[in-house]
Design an enzyme around this catalytic site. Sequence first.
Site, PDB file in Angstrom:
ATOM      1  N   CYS B  86      43.066  38.592  41.830  1.00 40.90           N
ATOM      2  CA  CYS B  86      44.239  39.033  41.072  1.00 40.90           C
ATOM      3  C   CYS B  86      44.793  40.323  41.698  1.00 40.90           C
ATOM      4  O   CYS B  86      45.252  40.307  42.826  1.00 40.90           O
ATOM      5  CB  CYS B  86      43.870  39.180  39.604  1.00 40.90           C
ATOM      6  N   HIS B 194      41.012  33.826  38.243  1.00 42.77           N
ATOM      7  CA  HIS B 194      39.818  34.642  37.973  1.00 42.77           C
ATOM      8  C   HIS B 194      38.541  33.811  37.901  1.00 42.77           C
ATOM      9  O   HIS B 194      38.157  33.379  36.812  1.00 42.77           O
ATOM     10  CB  HIS B 194      39.988  35.362  36.628  1.00 42.77           C
ATOM     11  N   GLU B 196      35.612  35.006  38.005  1.00 42.19           N
ATOM     12  CA  GLU B 196      34.618  35.788  37.248  1.00 42.19           C
ATOM     13  C   GLU B 196      34.798  35.637  35.742  1.00 42.19           C
ATOM     14  O   GLU B 196      33.937  36.053  34.980  1.00 42.19           O
ATOM     15  CB  GLU B 196      34.679  37.271  37.673  1.00 42.19           C
TER      16      GLU B 196
END
Lengths: 77, 222
Positions: B86, B194, B196
């Site tokens: 990002c 994302h 994560e």
Amino acid sequence: MKARVHVMLKTGVLDPQGEAVRHSLGAMGFEGVGAVRQGKIIELDLADGTTEATVAEMCEKLLANTVIESYQIEMVA
Amino acid sequence: MKAAVIVFPGSNCDRDMAVALRAAGADVQMVWHKDAGLPDGVDLVAVPGGFSFGDYLRCGAIAAQSPVCQAVVAHVERGGYALGVCNGFQVLTETGLLPGALMRNAGLKFVCKTQGLRVETSASDFTAGYNAGDVVQFPIAHHDGNYFADAEVLAALRDQDRIAFSYDGNPNGSQADIAGILSENRRVLGMMPHPERAVDTAHGGTDGQAMFRGLVGMLANA
């Protein structure tokens, strides 16, 4: 002394914000607006004797992203 | 295997990144942006998501000039691994470690949703845990994720199999539906989605686990 740096998206790079402004102007009844390009102006207060070459270096390294943006430097006395 | 997560003023996915890396077995250290160097023996540098320096000037532009970013560039030039997610992807393009730029979303709106992504290549240590053609679900949350590069760069990315992920349904106007790209040596990955935020069942999905487990496992054995 001052310098004024104009940063614009390069020709050929689609400007979604300019396009939205153009749309809105049309919706408000302003006719004949063919295209809108939005950019930014950065004003720098500089020590006397700063050269345009130094300002160009600032543009290349930080003020503009030359992948998508072009810049013009205006040295103001 | 040692990983460093860079923290800028305005980073907000740094701890999520650390949690995901630790869950995969990495020894993680957080590194503040004013630090001039990385901890000794770091294998992977993760540049997390967020709004570093308030997105002033351009997303990632100020962060790219911070002292630690010079250390990140040196780490990559030595053949080190880096992952930018990002805002981290934006930072990596601003440093020049990855080509192209991230522009305002074509629809001008901040897009925040779970997004389907196609794995374009499994030929990297980031994506080896997937099969090319797999569709995975990762969250996206960005205002400036519209990937732009000139025709020459796009052709090189395609020819060298460096598009890691593409959007299954383009949410932001990115050229060639690009969601993530690899460096020439395939050791730097930048992506807007994302991974994560998709590593725990509590996240609503675990499609990101294969990336962290694969990468950490490979580096631990290297």
